[in-house]
Scaffold this active site. Sequence first.
Site, short mmCIF file in Angstrom:
data_model
loop_
_atom_site.label_atom_id
_atom_site.label_comp_id
_atom_site.label_asym_id
_atom_site.label_seq_id
_atom_site.Cartn_x
_atom_site.Cartn_y
_atom_site.Cartn_z
N GLY A 47 0.99 -1.17 -0.07
CA GLY A 47 0.06 -0.08 -0.07
C GLY A 47 0.71 1.30 0.00
O GLY A 47 0.47 2.23 -0.71
N CYS A 48 1.93 1.17 0.68
CA CYS A 48 2.75 2.45 0.94
C CYS A 48 3.43 2.77 -0.27
O CYS A 48 3.88 3.83 -0.76
CB CYS A 48 3.84 2.18 2.03
SG CYS A 48 2.90 2.10 3.51
#
Length: 160
Positions: A47-48
């Site tokens: 996600g990051c």
Amino acid sequence: MTDNRLQAGEAFPAFMLPDGQGQSHALSDYVGRYVVLYAYPKDDTPGCTREACDFRDSARLREMGAVILGISQDDAASHQRFAEKYSLPFPLLTDDGEFLASIGAYGEKNSYGKVTQGVKRSTFIIDPEGKLVKSWLAVKVDGHAEAVADAIAGDMESRA
């Protein structure tokens, strides 16, 4: 820890934090420009990585001259590896959690029923005078960079 919610129009808290190269960055370095400060949990996680690459790839944010600053608790070496691996053209700041907590981006998180303490995926838009334009305290990655660009464009229009 309290959940500090900054209000739009308030002065954004000053900071002086190091990046992956050991260089210090202060909010005052960017007076006169929009700043997008995004807090994320961990370097090089799915996600990051998507979020960082979306900010990297946003032509609209570049055209607006917005300064992008990522911030997490990862150390300088981790930030440097992450930035190099994905050709991130913006600084990734490191914080022990104190500044993150002061802006409401650190604290209790609930992930699939498991409660932990950590960085909450958050984004703050700071205007050219250092005031908060808008914040997101529970970011969903998909489409987020575009929503940030839309918010800056709206603020620019309201000033015109």
